[in-house]
Design a protein around this motif. Structure first.
Motif, PDB file in Angstrom:
ATOM      1  N   LEU A  44      38.679  61.600  55.320  1.00 12.51           N
ATOM      2  CA  LEU A  44      39.016  61.239  53.932  1.00 12.51           C
ATOM      3  C   LEU A  44      40.448  61.644  53.601  1.00 12.51           C
ATOM      4  O   LEU A  44      41.150  60.944  52.876  1.00 12.51           O
ATOM      5  CB  LEU A  44      38.040  61.916  52.953  1.00 12.51           C
ATOM      6  N   VAL A  64      42.968  59.103  54.487  1.00 11.31           N
ATOM      7  CA  VAL A  64      43.048  57.969  53.552  1.00 11.31           C
ATOM      8  C   VAL A  64      43.796  58.367  52.277  1.00 11.31           C
ATOM      9  O   VAL A  64      44.618  57.611  51.757  1.00 11.31           O
ATOM     10  CB  VAL A  64      41.624  57.469  53.172  1.00 11.31           C
ATOM     11  N   TYR A  70      31.872  57.020  54.033  1.00 11.18           N
ATOM     12  CA  TYR A  70      32.828  57.067  52.927  1.00 11.18           C
ATOM     13  C   TYR A  70      34.305  56.995  53.344  1.00 11.18           C
ATOM     14  O   TYR A  70      35.077  56.287  52.682  1.00 11.18           O
ATOM     15  CB  TYR A  70      32.529  58.260  52.008  1.00 11.18           C
ATOM     16  N   PRO A  71      34.701  57.706  54.423  1.00 14.81           N
ATOM     17  CA  PRO A  71      36.110  57.501  54.841  1.00 14.81           C
ATOM     18  C   PRO A  71      36.389  56.037  55.163  1.00 14.81           C
ATOM     19  O   PRO A  71      37.474  55.519  54.859  1.00 14.81           O
ATOM     20  CB  PRO A  71      36.234  58.368  56.099  1.00 14.81           C
ATOM     21  N   HIS A  84      36.569  54.103  51.764  1.00 15.38           N
ATOM     22  CA  HIS A  84      37.818  54.409  51.049  1.00 15.38           C
ATOM     23  C   HIS A  84      39.016  53.756  51.747  1.00 15.38           C
ATOM     24  O   HIS A  84      39.941  53.285  51.102  1.00 15.38           O
ATOM     25  CB  HIS A  84      38.015  55.920  50.952  1.00 15.38           C
ATOM     26  N   SER A  85      38.951  53.745  53.086  1.00 12.94           N
ATOM     27  CA  SER A  85      40.036  53.128  53.847  1.00 12.94           C
ATOM     28  C   SER A  85      40.050  51.609  53.609  1.00 12.94           C
ATOM     29  O   SER A  85      41.119  51.016  53.432  1.00 12.94           O
ATOM     30  CB  SER A  85      39.833  53.463  55.322  1.00 12.94           C
ATOM     31  N   GLU A  96      39.054  50.148  50.972  1.00 18.10           N
ATOM     32  CA  GLU A  96      39.559  49.910  49.610  1.00 18.10           C
ATOM     33  C   GLU A  96      41.084  50.059  49.571  1.00 18.10           C
ATOM     34  O   GLU A  96      41.762  49.282  48.900  1.00 18.10           O
ATOM     35  CB  GLU A  96      38.910  50.879  48.613  1.00 18.10           C
ATOM     36  N   LYS A  97      41.584  51.032  50.313  1.00 22.49           N
ATOM     37  CA  LYS A  97      43.043  51.228  50.354  1.00 22.49           C
ATOM     38  C   LYS A  97      43.742  50.010  50.956  1.00 22.49           C
ATOM     39  O   LYS A  97      44.837  49.633  50.547  1.00 22.49           O
ATOM     40  CB  LYS A  97      43.366  52.480  51.164  1.00 22.49           C
ATOM     41  N   ASP A 130      42.743  47.106  50.640  1.00 19.76           N
ATOM     42  CA  ASP A 130      42.526  45.985  49.735  1.00 19.76           C
ATOM     43  C   ASP A 130      41.412  45.027  50.203  1.00 19.76           C
ATOM     44  O   ASP A 130      41.350  43.893  49.755  1.00 19.76           O
ATOM     45  CB  ASP A 130      43.850  45.212  49.578  1.00 19.76           C
ATOM     46  N   ILE A 156      36.766  46.547  46.738  1.00 18.14           N
ATOM     47  CA  ILE A 156      37.184  47.195  45.497  1.00 18.14           C
ATOM     48  C   ILE A 156      35.945  47.890  44.919  1.00 18.14           C
ATOM     49  O   ILE A 156      34.836  47.367  45.045  1.00 18.14           O
ATOM     50  CB  ILE A 156      37.823  46.180  44.520  1.00 18.14           C
ATOM     51  N   SER A 157      36.136  49.071  44.359  1.00 19.31           N
ATOM     52  CA  SER A 157      34.974  49.805  43.850  1.00 19.31           C
ATOM     53  C   SER A 157      34.941  49.784  42.329  1.00 19.31           C
ATOM     54  O   SER A 157      35.978  49.668  41.680  1.00 19.31           O
ATOM     55  CB  SER A 157      35.008  51.248  44.347  1.00 19.31           C
ATOM     56  N   TYR A 158      33.755  49.904  41.787  1.00 16.96           N
ATOM     57  CA  TYR A 158      33.594  50.003  40.339  1.00 16.96           C
ATOM     58  C   TYR A 158      32.316  50.777  40.036  1.00 16.96           C
ATOM     59  O   TYR A 158      31.408  50.822  40.865  1.00 16.96           O
ATOM     60  CB  TYR A 158      33.559  48.607  39.679  1.00 16.96           C
ATOM     61  N   LYS A 191      28.651  54.100  42.268  1.00 19.77           N
ATOM     62  CA  LYS A 191      29.922  53.471  42.622  1.00 19.77           C
ATOM     63  C   LYS A 191      29.619  52.307  43.562  1.00 19.77           C
ATOM     64  O   LYS A 191      29.211  52.531  44.717  1.00 19.77           O
ATOM     65  CB  LYS A 191      30.827  54.499  43.292  1.00 19.77           C
ATOM     66  N   TYR A 222      30.632  48.813  45.677  1.00 20.61           N
ATOM     67  CA  TYR A 222      31.767  48.232  46.398  1.00 20.61           C
ATOM     68  C   TYR A 222      31.594  46.719  46.449  1.00 20.61           C
ATOM     69  O   TYR A 222      30.484  46.225  46.666  1.00 20.61           O
ATOM     70  CB  TYR A 222      31.864  48.800  47.815  1.00 20.61           C
TER      71      TYR A 222
END
Lengths: 394, 109
Positions: free
Chosen positions: A68, A71, B50-51, B54-55, B57-58, B60, B63-65, B76, B78
């Motif tokens: 994490l 990132v 999760y990593p 998140h990666s 999402e980074k 693109d 996208i999370s909401y 949350k 995705y």
């Protein structure tokens, strides 16, 4: 090794150096562990057993934390940084090679500009690390500070060539851009508080904008008012079209606001014509001096870098997940677009009565530093886009 | 059947994007769906998801909401983006080409 739910999450977060990301990570992992625990509880395990089994099925917290961290450890929009840097380089090279200028040799201005670039770079780093959300939360206090600064400037400032300066000890600085920045930050904060507040929200934001523009105008500022007028008008228009205020008569409101805007512009233009306010500073036609000295190729290269800067900022702004970050980044982009356009057309004699710098290229410490502040805030918003809750439709 | 970690690592993001193509999901839901679709063949350590998310999402691709799920719990979610859909298509083609070549080398028909 056994971890409790809390110990597991703490261990993960400990490995993530970006502290502001901890809250979002913690909430997400906690919910996930609760879901697994619920599953085990339904199967008849005790609460303690369910927690142990749930945490075990999550994996190694150190490894997860390290992944994490990879990132979240950085999030710089390099295209924005390099293009702003490229324009600064163009500015500094031009000054150093221009030779004699109306108020001295270009090398002297070049050295001064180098100092501005060093301070500007530092400002970008500071703003990048600053959590913009905390800044925006203090919107009303910052607005008040802007009004106070305006009053101090009116009472104690010295106006030279249409620009007002404040003197604190040996340091003299141009105040208008700082005042403008405080108003921009505060108005975005006020806009953030008025989502779905109907006509009341819209009127509240407009009143604060009008107050800010009047305050800037009183400071005998012909430079920033028309540009900020366009910035705020664009923001209000986009917000209404996106149904941000949840008002019913969207188009009636837009017609009234734009009608009033056109009327104000006509009145302002008539006033300018009477005063005959022409650019008085050589910086206002610096681009023309550069073009005459180095040719159009130099201008074309600069324009290309500007397009990269603006284009990458627009693409990032459209991806902002929070409303506040979206409107703030759009405001910054429109501000830069207007500054580049107005600054360029003034240089070549197509517009009289106002003055504007070319961001990052033109000589001028205050202009350069405040432009860097805006870039820093933009980067701060982009950095935090991954961890903010989405409250707008993308 | 438990697969070696190195076999799973490269393909997890492909599987996640593929799951999200049909509907928006939250982390726990993805793990369960993955187990169900693979008939329990893919059972990853759940936190490792999760990593990757998140990666993605980074980059693109998702996208999370935050949204209220079952039982009124805030979760949350995705959602795959247009860029994510394109990435999925590219990764799928790459995977098909890779697995075909691998099968030829190791002699699987």
């Amino acid at each position: 090794m056994y971890y409790s739910k809390k110990a597991f999450i703490d261990e993960v977060c400990e490995k993530v150096s970006f502290k502001e990301a901890h809250k979002a990570i913690k909430e997400e992992l906690e919910l996930h562990i609760d879901d697994i625990m619920e599953n085990y509880l339904e199967q008849g395990f005790s609460k303690k057993e369910a927690e142990i089994k749930a945490v075990q099925s999550m994996g190694n917290p150190t490894e997860i934390g390290e992944e994490l961290n990879k990132v979240h450890s950085s999030g710089i929009q390099w295209q924005v940084v390099t293009s702003a840097g490229g324009l600064s380089l163009i500015g500094i090279i031009s000054l150093l090679l221009l030779g004699e200028l109306p108020y001295g040799n270009g090398i002297i201005f070049g050295i001064k500009h180098l100092i501005s670039i060093a301070i500007g770079g530092l400002v970008i780093v500071l703003m990048y690390y600053l959590n913009y959300r905390k800044l925006i939360q203090k919107g009303k206090q910052i607005y008040l500070f802007g009004v106070l600064l305006s009053l101090i400037t009116i009472l104690f400032g010295n106006t030279i060539n249409g620009h007002t300066f404040l003197q604190i000890g040996l340091i003299s600085f141009e105040v208008e851009k700082f005042i403008n920045l405080t108003f921009l930050v505060s108005i975005i904060g006020i806009l953030g508080d008025t989502k779905d507040k109907n006509d009341y929200g819209l009127v509240k934001v407009i009143l604060f904008i009008v107050g800010a523009l009047i305050s800037l105008y009183i400071n005998s500022n012909t430079e920033i008012v028309p540009i900020m007028f366009v910035v705020y008008l664009s923001i209000i228009t986009i917000a209404i079209l996106n149904n941000y205020f949840s008002i019913r008569k969207k188009f009636t409101n837009l017609i009234v606001i734009h009608g009033f805007a056109v009327f104000s512009m006509i009145m302002w233009k008539l006033n300018i014509t009477r005063n005959g306010n022409f650019p008085a500073n050589w910086v206002d036609y610096e681009l023309a001096i550069i073009a005459s000295k180095f040719g159009w190729r130099f201008i074309i290269i600069s324009s290309f870098v500007v397009i990269i800067l603006i284009g990458s900022m627009i693409l990032s702004a459209l991806k902002m997940k929070s409303n506040v970050a979206f409107y703030f980044s759009i405001a910054i982009v429109i501000y830069f677009i207007c500054s580049f356009i107005v600054g360029s057309i003034i240089n070549f004699g197509f517009l009289h009565g106002i003055s504007s710098n070319i961001p990052f290229i033109s000589f001028g410490a205050t202009n350069y530093i405040t432009d860097c502040m805006l870039i820093g805030i933009f980067l701060s918003m982009w950095r935090r886009n991954l961890i903010v809750e989405m409250d707008r439709t993308i | 059947m438990n697969f070696h970690k190195s076999l799973m690592s490269g393909s997890t993001s492909l599987m996640i994007l593929s799951l999200l193509e049909s509907e928006d999901m939250y982390g726990y839901q993805m793990v369960k769906e993955l187990e169900k679709k693979s008939e329990n063949a893919f059972s990853l350590k759940e936190g490792t998801l999760y990593p990757i998310l998140h990666s993605l999402e980074k980059e693109d691709f998702v996208i999370s909401y935050i949204s209220e799920g079952e039982k009124g719990k805030k979760r949350k979610y995705y959602k795959i983006t247009e860029a994510g859909k394109k990435q999925l298509e590219d990764k799928k083609s790459e995977w098909i080409s890779f697995s075909n070549s691998l099968n030829k080398v190791v002699g699987v028909k």
